[in-house]
Every structure is written in structure tokens, then in C-alpha cells.
Design a protein around this motif. Structure first.
Motif, short mmCIF file in Angstrom:
data_model
loop_
_atom_site.label_atom_id
_atom_site.label_comp_id
_atom_site.label_asym_id
_atom_site.label_seq_id
_atom_site.Cartn_x
_atom_site.Cartn_y
_atom_site.Cartn_z
N GLY B 133 0.84 -1.18 0.00
CA GLY B 133 0.00 0.00 0.00
C GLY B 133 0.87 1.23 0.00
N GLY B 219 -3.74 -8.63 -8.00
CA GLY B 219 -5.00 -7.90 -8.05
C GLY B 219 -6.07 -8.60 -7.22
N PHE B 220 -6.19 -9.90 -7.43
CA PHE B 220 -7.18 -10.62 -6.63
C PHE B 220 -6.87 -10.51 -5.15
CE2 PHE B 220 -8.27 -14.27 -4.11
CZ PHE B 220 -9.63 -14.36 -4.30
N THR B 222 -5.10 -8.36 -3.44
CA THR B 222 -5.30 -7.02 -2.88
C THR B 222 -6.77 -6.73 -2.65
OG1 THR B 222 -3.38 -6.20 -4.08
CG2 THR B 222 -4.91 -4.57 -3.25
N LEU B 223 -7.57 -6.96 -3.67
CA LEU B 223 -9.00 -6.67 -3.54
C LEU B 223 -9.61 -7.49 -2.42
CD1 LEU B 223 -9.96 -6.37 -7.30
CD2 LEU B 223 -9.88 -4.54 -5.61
N TYR B 226 -8.40 -6.26 1.18
CA TYR B 226 -8.97 -5.02 1.64
C TYR B 226 -10.50 -5.05 1.66
CZ TYR B 226 -4.27 -3.18 1.36
OH TYR B 226 -2.93 -2.97 1.54
N HIS B 228 -12.77 -5.84 -0.65
CA HIS B 228 -13.61 -5.43 -1.77
C HIS B 228 -14.35 -6.60 -2.40
CE1 HIS B 228 -12.20 -1.32 -1.61
NE2 HIS B 228 -10.96 -1.78 -1.50
N PHE B 229 -14.06 -7.80 -1.95
CA PHE B 229 -14.79 -8.97 -2.44
C PHE B 229 -15.68 -9.55 -1.35
CE2 PHE B 229 -11.41 -10.09 -5.84
CZ PHE B 229 -12.10 -9.33 -6.77
#
Lengths: 259, 259
Positions: B133, B219-220, B222-223, B226, B228-229
Motif C-alpha cells: 500500500g 489484483g485478486f 489485494t482486492l 482489503y 472489496h470482495f
DNA sequence: GCGAATAGTTATGAGCCATAACAGATGTGA
DNA sequence: TCACATCTGTTATGGCTCATAACTATTCGC
């Protein structure tokens, strides 16, 4: 303190558009809130950091720090407002980019969306960090609060593009066609938020493809934005980005010209 | 202040293993440094935040805050040390996972590496944020400093896997086979760091595939990390992860069983 | 114009980073 | 063995920030 003050970002009562005229004072207040957020954003850029000092913002505005507490109860509240704004701005920029391209040119729109996402992050790394990092270390996002909604609104953009392609019958077959049952219906509530009115549901394998597409794109953008690709130089990054976009479209079954 | 103190993390003179015995005092000092970092990490986990308060760490250790300045010149220096440790730990865990799988089972190793990356991030979101980050808002990573090197060491793991598969002649063709010239030789210096001794160079299209693979996986992760999924639930995330890994391998030309 | 709400101010307290000045413990050399 | 230097910790202090309290001036609505 008088906690019954007019809720800072808390907005007016929910009656949609009843209080027709926003009264002189309310407009002034809204303008000040706007100025605070703009100043905070400018300072973020100038200082390259995502934490905010009320004292700095106030000084920049020719005020004293305690005055800001009339508009935001504490630093987290200002941060939350800025996060929501960031999501909205990202969503707007991506939507603008998409609509600037001929609706028939699906690959063009896909690329434009991806490029807008990337450009937004590069132009505004602090805001990007605000949204997609652990923004400020101590900051705790209000569970199920405004930031969550804002996130979903922004991400709807991507789903909308797949929906559009689907309705045009232009979607091919994603490389991974099976989708896990839990992806078959993306939860009731979220579906309402994420599905634009009047559109049928997105078939699960494309919903899945949509999520993997987001992962790919986001992964590249995150790594680039935080400098982890600096060792391959600017042209290398541009080329890699193009590759990622192509790969994303092709693997998702999204229409893409042969090359 | 006496800036000539024995450099905190600055380590002993570069003569590799000459000063055979690390003198009693030096051992005590090293142990204290270790305890500080461990305490800091524990507090990060307990508090769920990546900023550190010297006062907290000291209190936890039964000391007073100023004492810590004997070991780290300021908060950034402690942070840098923790970032380097995090990279090393990530690299170790990924390497361990890879080597725990039969060397002949390439898909198994690939999956193990990806799963280890994901598991590390999920288990340790703060450390993940520290690395990937904008860690602490005000923190400025020393340009070309220890963190950069550490990052490359950790990322070498991925490249090594492609190299291994290449040497076994098991690499297929990546979906995107053309690679931009600037990816043809990944810069002299970095190449030395990133290429394990005795291995030939990785063909550019696979170097590119390696980078896109990292993007997808990262990408997966990180999302997911945090939150986002969160809207697709745990099983959905597991399924999506499997899909991402499959997709990553297949698109890279990395060997993967038909399904 | 008058009272009430609003938007600002100064004053204050608690907490943190960082440094300075000092004190006890520890290892070293005559 | 003992004196000295070094290392490791302490308390004291300064400057900065968040946040609240108490107070003042302005402005709006009637």
C-alpha cells in the motif's frame, strides 16, 4: 459539545426534494464543506501523503483548526467524505471515458475504461491509496457504511460494460466458463445496487469473468501506482498495460479484434 | 545528538564473516532489536493499524519511549526495518510452499505459490499493506534503498518458477506472445538480482507473462484483503481464487492440467 | 429591530515524536 | 582490582496535533 448540531456530512432529512430552496446559509455551509475537501485534496497532492492535519487545512483556508469541527466531527469523518468523493470521481471518470467512445466500438470502450482507471490512479495516487489501500492506518471504515456503497457504485461501471456487450449478443465465451454456485446470484442487495435499471441479470460465468477482469486490471494498476513496476521503465509499463488489457478482454470473452 | 552511535539497523562493517563472535553486548542488542520488531508487529495485529506508537511499544516492553531511540533513529527507520522483514517473510513463505510440493508437479507448485501469497496477505493484512500500500501516509521509502532490494528478492520467486518450467521444457506459449522491446532485457542490474545463479535468461515473452501473472494474482489478493470482495462470501472468494490461478497459468503458457 | 442559531475565535488538556541531560550497569585495560 | 569509557536506560522538556470548552461576533428569520 453540542452534539445535536446539524449533522456535518450527514445531509438533510431524507425527504428527497421537498425543501426546495437550500437557504442562503445552507448554501454557504455547503460551499465551505466543499472548500474544506478541496483544500484537503490539494494538500494531499502537494504533500504526497494521505493523512490530513486540520491545522494545515485551516491555515490554508485562513481559519483556525477548531472551526473545522463545525463541519466534520473528527478527522475520520472528513476522510470518509473524501473516500466517498474519490469513489464517485473514479466512477465518473470511467463512465465519461466509456461514453466518449462510439457505442458500437466495444473494444474501444473496453480499452478506454481500463485506461481511465489507470490514468486516474496515476494522476491521483493518494486518492487511489485512500480507496484501495489501508488508507490511513488508524482509519476504520464504517462497516456497511457510505464507503461500501460508493465502492459498489463505482464498480458497477465494469459490470455495466459486460451487460451491454451481452445485450448486443457480442459476448464470446470466457476461457473459464464454469462458475461456482455462489457466484450464480450475486446476493440480493448488492445485485440491486450493481445492476443498472432495466437490464437483465448477467450470466454467472460473465459475472465471474467480470471479477477476474477487475482483478487483472486492478493488479496492474496497483503495482504500477505504488512503483513496483518502476524497474521496467515507462514504455515497458505502457506496453505491459496494453498486454494486460488485451489479455483481460480475450480471457473474459469480451469482444476484441484479432491481431 | 550523538549521531555517531552504532548505526541502529545499519549492521556491522561489511566484512562478511570476519568478526567471528558477536560479543555478548552485540547479541543483547540484536535480541532487543528483534524484540522491538516483534512487539511492533504484534501491536499492529492487535490494533489493526500500520502506524506505530513508540510509547505503546515501549510500554509493552516495560520500557520508556525514548529508550527505543537507542535502536532506531526515528519511526521511519523502524518502519523500514519492518518492511524489509515483511518482504523477506513473504519470500520465505512462498519459497517454502513451493518446495513443499513435488518438483515434478509443476501445476501443484504454481498453485501452492499462489495460495501462499494469498494466505500470507490474509493472515497479515497489516504487513501486506505495509509492503503493497502506501504504507504509512507520511512514510517515504528510501529511494533505491533496502525496501526496493527486498521487493525484488521476494518477486524473484515467481520468476524462478517460470525459469524452472522453461528449463524443463514444460512452458507452452503464452496467449500474448509478442513482448515489447523494453521487456526484452529487464535492465542489467535488476536482472542480476532477479535471476537465480546458473539459470539462463527468461525469454521476453515469458518475462512479460510473468509480470501479467503477478498482476492477476496480486489484483485478486489485494482486492480480497482489503475487503472489496466481501460481498461474494468466503466460498465465492475461494472459487474465484481458483479461477484466477487457473486463468493465470493458462494464459501464461505455464503447464496446467486440462479440465 | 430582536432573539436564536450559526460560524468563528482564544484557551486548554491530553498524547505523541523527538531531543537533552542525567544516572546506573557493564565491559575493558592498566 | 579498580578506574574509566561505553552502553542502556531514565526523567525533563519542547513542539506539534487532535479535540473540547468557553466565549464572541455575525447573520437569519420573524
Amino acid at each position: 459539545m453540542d452534539t445535536s448540531q446539524t449533522g456535518p456530512g450527514a445531509s438533510e432529512p431524507p425527504d428527497v426534494a421537498s425543501e426546495a430552496r437550500p437557504s442562503r446559509r445552507e448554501r454557504a455551509r455547503a460551499a465551505t464543506i466543499e472548500e474544506i475537501k478541496e483544500t484537503a485534496l490539494r494538500l494531499m497532492h502537494e504533500q504526497g501523503r494521505t493523512d490530513l492535519r486540520f491545522s494545515d487545512i485551516a491555515r490554508e483556508m485562513g481559519m483556525t483548526a477548531p472551526a473545522l469541527y463545525r463541519y466534520f466531527n473528527d478527522r475520520d469523518e472528513l476522510l470518509t467524505a473524501m473516500i466517498v468523493d474519490a469513489y464517485d470521481d473514479l466512477g465518473d471518470k470511467v463512465a465519461d471515458a466509456r461514453e466518449a467512445v462510439d457505442p458500437e466500438d466495444l473494444p474501444g470502450r473496453f480499452y478506454a475504461v481500463a485506461a481511465a482507471y489507470r490514468a486516474w490512479a496515476n494522476r491521483d495516487p493518494q486518492r487511489f491509496a485512500l480507496i484501495f489501500g489501508l488508507p490511513v492506518p488508524g482509519y476504520i471504515a464504517p462497516e456497511e457504511g457510505p464507503t461500501t456503497e460508493a465502492a459498489q457504485r463505482a464498480m458497477m461501471q465494469l459490470k455495466a460494460m459486460f451487460l451491454d456487450a451481452d445485450q448486443r449478443g457480442m459476448l464470446g465465451s470466457p476461457i473459464i466458463a464454469q462458475a461456482h454456485p455462489s457466484l450464480h446470484k450475486p446476493a440480493k442487495d448488492e445485485d440491486e445496487v450493481m445492476t443498472p435499471a432495466g437490464a437483465g441479470p448477467l450470466p454467472p460465468e460473465f459475472f465471474q469473468a467480470c471479477l477476474t477482469a477487475w482483478s487483472m486490471l486492478h493488479g496492474f494498476v496497483t503495482l504500477e501506482t505504488y512503483g513496483h513496476f518502476s524497474f521496467i521503465g515507462p514504455e515497458g509499463r505502457d506496453a505491459l498495460f496494453d498486454t494486460v488489457v488485451r489479455l483481460t478482454a480475450i480471457t473474459s470473452g469480451y469482444p476484441w479484434p484479432d491481431s
